[in-house]
Design a protein around this motif. Sequence first.
Motif, PDB file in Angstrom:
ATOM      1  N   LEU A  19       0.829  -1.193   0.000  1.00 46.66           N
ATOM      2  CA  LEU A  19       0.000   0.000   0.000  1.00 46.66           C
ATOM      3  C   LEU A  19       0.869   1.250   0.000  1.00 46.66           C
ATOM      4  O   LEU A  19       0.582   2.219  -0.682  1.00 46.66           O
ATOM      5  CB  LEU A  19      -0.934  -0.005   1.216  1.00 46.66           C
ATOM      6  CG  LEU A  19      -1.873   1.186   1.318  1.00 46.66           C
ATOM      7  CD1 LEU A  19      -2.628   1.414   0.022  1.00 46.66           C
ATOM      8  CD2 LEU A  19      -2.862   0.995   2.459  1.00 46.66           C
ATOM      9  N   ARG A  20       1.943   1.194   0.757  1.00 51.45           N
ATOM     10  CA  ARG A  20       2.856   2.336   0.799  1.00 51.45           C
ATOM     11  C   ARG A  20       3.313   2.710  -0.612  1.00 51.45           C
ATOM     12  O   ARG A  20       3.261   3.865  -1.017  1.00 51.45           O
ATOM     13  CB  ARG A  20       4.075   2.011   1.666  1.00 51.45           C
ATOM     14  CG  ARG A  20       4.898   3.238   2.016  1.00 51.45           C
ATOM     15  CD  ARG A  20       6.238   2.862   2.646  1.00 51.45           C
ATOM     16  NE  ARG A  20       7.250   3.804   2.211  1.00 51.45           N
ATOM     17  CZ  ARG A  20       7.566   4.904   2.893  1.00 51.45           C
ATOM     18  NH1 ARG A  20       6.984   5.172   4.019  1.00 51.45           N
ATOM     19  NH2 ARG A  20       8.474   5.742   2.415  1.00 51.45           N
ATOM     20  N   GLU A  22       1.886   1.919  -3.386  1.00 50.09           N
ATOM     21  CA  GLU A  22       0.724   2.364  -4.161  1.00 50.09           C
ATOM     22  C   GLU A  22       0.413   3.832  -3.887  1.00 50.09           C
ATOM     23  O   GLU A  22       0.046   4.581  -4.791  1.00 50.09           O
ATOM     24  CB  GLU A  22      -0.502   1.515  -3.794  1.00 50.09           C
ATOM     25  CG  GLU A  22      -0.747   0.343  -4.718  1.00 50.09           C
ATOM     26  CD  GLU A  22      -2.093  -0.302  -4.392  1.00 50.09           C
ATOM     27  OE1 GLU A  22      -3.113   0.201  -4.882  1.00 50.09           O
ATOM     28  OE2 GLU A  22      -2.108  -1.305  -3.648  1.00 50.09           O
ATOM     29  N   ILE A  23       0.544   4.215  -2.627  1.00 54.02           N
ATOM     30  CA  ILE A  23       0.271   5.604  -2.241  1.00 54.02           C
ATOM     31  C   ILE A  23       1.233   6.554  -2.941  1.00 54.02           C
ATOM     32  O   ILE A  23       0.834   7.573  -3.500  1.00 54.02           O
ATOM     33  CB  ILE A  23       0.358   5.772  -0.707  1.00 54.02           C
ATOM     34  CG1 ILE A  23      -0.801   5.038  -0.028  1.00 54.02           C
ATOM     35  CG2 ILE A  23       0.342   7.239  -0.323  1.00 54.02           C
ATOM     36  CD1 ILE A  23      -0.677   4.954   1.488  1.00 54.02           C
ATOM     37  N   VAL A  45      -5.171  11.758  -2.555  1.00 51.65           N
ATOM     38  CA  VAL A  45      -4.314  10.584  -2.704  1.00 51.65           C
ATOM     39  C   VAL A  45      -5.041   9.339  -2.214  1.00 51.65           C
ATOM     40  O   VAL A  45      -5.069   8.307  -2.893  1.00 51.65           O
ATOM     41  CB  VAL A  45      -2.997  10.767  -1.925  1.00 51.65           C
ATOM     42  CG1 VAL A  45      -2.198   9.477  -1.909  1.00 51.65           C
ATOM     43  CG2 VAL A  45      -2.174  11.894  -2.536  1.00 51.65           C
ATOM     44  N   ALA A  46      -5.662   9.451  -1.046  1.00 51.04           N
ATOM     45  CA  ALA A  46      -6.392   8.313  -0.485  1.00 51.04           C
ATOM     46  C   ALA A  46      -7.492   7.872  -1.447  1.00 51.04           C
ATOM     47  O   ALA A  46      -7.662   6.677  -1.707  1.00 51.04           O
ATOM     48  CB  ALA A  46      -6.981   8.697   0.865  1.00 51.04           C
ATOM     49  N   VAL A  49      -6.142   5.933  -4.365  1.00 53.34           N
ATOM     50  CA  VAL A  49      -5.712   4.583  -4.027  1.00 53.34           C
ATOM     51  C   VAL A  49      -6.922   3.701  -3.713  1.00 53.34           C
ATOM     52  O   VAL A  49      -6.854   2.479  -3.826  1.00 53.34           O
ATOM     53  CB  VAL A  49      -4.746   4.613  -2.831  1.00 53.34           C
ATOM     54  CG1 VAL A  49      -4.345   3.218  -2.419  1.00 53.34           C
ATOM     55  CG2 VAL A  49      -3.510   5.415  -3.175  1.00 53.34           C
ATOM     56  N   ILE A  56      -3.651   6.729   5.233  1.00 46.92           N
ATOM     57  CA  ILE A  56      -2.344   7.237   4.812  1.00 46.92           C
ATOM     58  C   ILE A  56      -1.388   7.303   6.003  1.00 46.92           C
ATOM     59  O   ILE A  56      -0.203   6.994   5.885  1.00 46.92           O
ATOM     60  CB  ILE A  56      -2.486   8.649   4.198  1.00 46.92           C
ATOM     61  CG1 ILE A  56      -3.505   8.643   3.058  1.00 46.92           C
ATOM     62  CG2 ILE A  56      -1.137   9.173   3.720  1.00 46.92           C
ATOM     63  CD1 ILE A  56      -3.089   7.883   1.851  1.00 46.92           C
ATOM     64  N   HIS A  59       1.083   4.692   7.040  1.00 45.92           N
ATOM     65  CA  HIS A  59       2.312   4.476   6.272  1.00 45.92           C
ATOM     66  C   HIS A  59       3.230   5.687   6.213  1.00 45.92           C
ATOM     67  O   HIS A  59       4.391   5.560   5.876  1.00 45.92           O
ATOM     68  CB  HIS A  59       1.947   4.028   4.854  1.00 45.92           C
ATOM     69  CG  HIS A  59       1.177   2.754   4.820  1.00 45.92           C
ATOM     70  ND1 HIS A  59      -0.197   2.721   4.787  1.00 45.92           N
ATOM     71  CD2 HIS A  59       1.575   1.457   4.890  1.00 45.92           C
ATOM     72  CE1 HIS A  59      -0.610   1.472   4.808  1.00 45.92           C
ATOM     73  NE2 HIS A  59       0.443   0.682   4.872  1.00 45.92           N
ATOM     74  N   LEU A  66       5.110  11.997   3.268  1.00 49.73           N
ATOM     75  CA  LEU A  66       4.680  11.461   1.976  1.00 49.73           C
ATOM     76  C   LEU A  66       5.363  12.209   0.831  1.00 49.73           C
ATOM     77  O   LEU A  66       5.865  11.611  -0.124  1.00 49.73           O
ATOM     78  CB  LEU A  66       3.157  11.576   1.844  1.00 49.73           C
ATOM     79  CG  LEU A  66       2.541  11.322   0.461  1.00 49.73           C
ATOM     80  CD1 LEU A  66       2.969   9.969  -0.083  1.00 49.73           C
ATOM     81  CD2 LEU A  66       1.021  11.397   0.531  1.00 49.73           C
TER      82      LEU A  66
END
Lengths: 230, 230
Positions: A19-20, A22-23, A45-46, A49, A56, A59, A66
């Motif tokens: 997921l990290r 992907e973010i 961003v959320a 994804v 978020i 991560h 980020l």
Amino acid sequence: MTGTIPKRRRASRGSGEDLRAEIVTAAKALLAKSASADAMSIRAVADAVGVTAPSIYLHFTDKDDLLSAVVADVFTELDTAMLAAAEGLDAPMERLRAFGLAYVRFAISHPEHYRIALLDPCPRPDVDAVLATAGFAHFQATVKQCMQAGIFADADPLPITFELWSAAHGIASLMITKPFLPWGDKDAVAERVLCAAALGRAAADLIGGDVTPQRVTDWVATQQPDSADS
Amino acid sequence: MTGTIPKRRRASRGSGEDLRAEIVTAAKALLAKSASADAMSIRAVADAVGVTAPSIYLHFTDKDDLLSAVVADVFTELDTAMLAAAEGLDAPMERLRAFGLAYVRFAISHPEHYRIALLDPCPRPDVDAVLATAGFAHFQATVKQCMQAGIFADADPLPITFELWSAAHGIASLMITKPFLPWGDKDAVAERVLCAAALGRAAADLIGGDVTPQRVTDWVATQQPDSADS
DNA sequence: TGTACATCAGTGAACGCGCGTTCACTGATGTAC
DNA sequence: TGTACATCAGTGAACGCGCGTTCACTGATGTAC
């Protein structure tokens, strides 16, 4: 836009890294589409994804955190592009040109990524330790090769690395922030500027000492066979 | 901060221009103090002037409109600094050096002003018509003088103006956005870079044609009396 | 010189918005037995 | 193989904030008479 969030399977126990990544990818994509870095909100961003905003923070500690991750990713991508461009080239000047041209091309084709990495204020100055970047190291090594080949005076490569980097950065960033200026063929302009910068450093090192305007003028006069005007 | 707003006399009938100028000045001062352009909020500017936020809209249609006015003011200030630096200098290359050095010094000593004018996205691309700027015109005229003096090949000065501008902009903007890099004496670095850029263009024009890496390497070899290594 | 009045520079309160971030929670996942 | 349970990735709702901008208003200024 809201409500049509794609379903995503919950990550299994150990795979937080997925997921990290992907973010970061989604953040980059959002930046690329938007006009400005401010459009990269945590919520956007959320959404992209397919996850809610608080996720978020599982991560990344911060928005800046980020952003730093995105910047690091951009630097890696830039390095990859530069290495690919110089692959198979042996002559140091050819490598230098390939690096510089790849650099400017990357900036022009990913203006928003270039912006957050090199134009905007650094989110975390220490994370953004440019000198530790692979791309910078590769570039500096090539400058050193040029010195060993006798093109530049053999010395600490850092100042010349900065100098040539600033040449590439200068033309790239002007083209990005002032795109409405009559640049003409941007690629050709970049090539011209980069070669002139390298040639200028080589000539300055040949002349030796501190180069002053007077010495430039004198040097030009020396080189010209006659004091031509035609 | 709120509540201690200095009393100000209401402007008399015709003198709307006074407050307008005051607003621009206050906006510039706020930018100079803050870390980022986002800190220049309408409310903060109004506060600094000693007026309420809606008053701003009597003089500017928009926040972008105010920002454009600030950018225009910064360009004027930059032009003034450049002209002052070149005052009394006749030799074209000396003037070029003075312009370039003044440019970089302005950027370093007013980083946030330089940022909004030349690093951030243009608020209004047309207002920010750089080419119409006095500073750009003066710079371009000096490039033309260098051509007439035989330092550069005589042609359209625009490409070389872009080229030398990008040299100054490159080193200035890197020093601003990456201040933690080991620059050493920034003034000396700027001088070195600017002179190399001018010399590089002069040398490239002497060689003639499109300068390639191969030709740079060959040219250096030609210039060196022996294939020295010492 | 004195008064009534139109002008318009500046006000005060409010609007709706999107933001970063928090917190108690839920429920799928993987494990121990 | 089957069940009870601890873990923790992700949720839903809410927080407080500062923002750009609007609108009906006020009251000092300058003018007409």
